[in-house]
Motif scaffolding. Structure first.
Motif, mmCIF file in Angstrom:
data_model
loop_
_atom_site.group_PDB
_atom_site.id
_atom_site.type_symbol
_atom_site.label_atom_id
_atom_site.label_comp_id
_atom_site.label_asym_id
_atom_site.label_seq_id
_atom_site.Cartn_x
_atom_site.Cartn_y
_atom_site.Cartn_z
ATOM 1 N N ARG A 30 -15.921 -85.626 31.891
ATOM 2 C CA ARG A 30 -15.831 -85.437 33.345
ATOM 3 C C ARG A 30 -14.488 -85.931 33.870
ATOM 4 O O ARG A 30 -13.850 -85.273 34.708
ATOM 5 N N LEU A 71 -22.040 -80.561 32.156
ATOM 6 C CA LEU A 71 -21.370 -81.057 33.356
ATOM 7 C C LEU A 71 -21.653 -80.133 34.542
ATOM 8 O O LEU A 71 -21.856 -80.601 35.667
ATOM 9 N N GLY A 75 -23.482 -81.173 37.885
ATOM 10 C CA GLY A 75 -22.736 -80.986 39.119
ATOM 11 C C GLY A 75 -23.535 -80.234 40.158
ATOM 12 O O GLY A 75 -23.597 -80.638 41.326
ATOM 13 N N TYR A 114 -16.912 -82.623 38.115
ATOM 14 C CA TYR A 114 -18.120 -81.816 38.220
ATOM 15 C C TYR A 114 -17.813 -80.467 38.872
ATOM 16 O O TYR A 114 -18.277 -79.416 38.415
#
Length: 205
Positions: A30, A71, A75, A114
């Motif tokens: 990230r 991710l 997110g 994200y």
């Protein structure tokens, strides 16, 4: 000599003793995505951020695309929470929509890792119809509540309008991300651009 030979073996096994290797790898990825973009990192770099061996990520992820997909999922889930929280105390749908705009831009600023992952990779299982409670469905529902009573909005497809609003929001967020236009240009702030654009799409709210 026997002890010297054991050192690389111990280094290669560090991942097994990591407190939460999967989470550490995702956090490292990230950070890298936030700094360099979705295509600007490798699994070995994420492993280095996590303090484990280059082979450690493959105990949890097949490849970097699988990391990006996770991710992206996280997110979107966090994004949905932020939008819901922003619109939660609104008196009506118009106010809810006005609150969603700044919340959208704030998320893009505060969670660049994200946000970039969310719009970089869509595995097959994430494609197709948005799930109930997703950010797009929340936006569609809010706009749908506006259409029947809005001036000149009767008969418009709420999903189409929601897609137009989302496209505008994403464009404003991405322009701000790359510094365009430059702050010294005198251009209005991103929130003002988005609000004016949404108002133009929807008419008077």
């Amino acid at each position: 000599m026997a002890q010297a030979k054991r050192i690389p073996d111990l280094a290669a096994r560090r991942g097994y003793h990591h407190g939460n290797l999967r989470e550490a790898l995702l956090e490292g990825a990230r950070q890298l995505v936030a700094e360099r973009g979705p295509q600007g990192f490798t699994l070995s770099e994420a492993a280095r951020r996590a303090g484990v061996s280059p082979s450690a990520p493959y105990r949890h992820f097949k490849d970097r695309e699988e990391v990006l997909a996770e991710l992206g999922r996280r997110g979107f889930a966090l994004f949905a929470q932020r939008l819901q929280a922003a619109a939660g105390g609104a008196r009506d749908a118009a106010e809810a929509l006005r609150r969603m705009g700044p919340a959208y831009l704030a998320f893009a600023r505060e969670e660049p890792g994200y946000y970039a992952a969310m719009f970089s990779f869509q595995p097959e299982e994430m494609a197709g119809e948005p799930e109930k409670g997703s950010p797009f469905e929340a936006l569609t529902g809010t706009i749908g509540a506006l259409l029947p009573g809005g001036a000149g909005l009767a008969g418009r497809n709420p999903r189409l309008v929601a897609m137009q609003v989302w496209a505008l929001s994403h464009g404003v967020a991405m322009l701000e991300r790359v510094g365009m236009p430059a702050p010294e240009s005198g251009a209005p702030p991103a929130e003002a651009v988005l609000e004016k654009g949404v108002t133009a799409l929807l008419g008077r709210m």
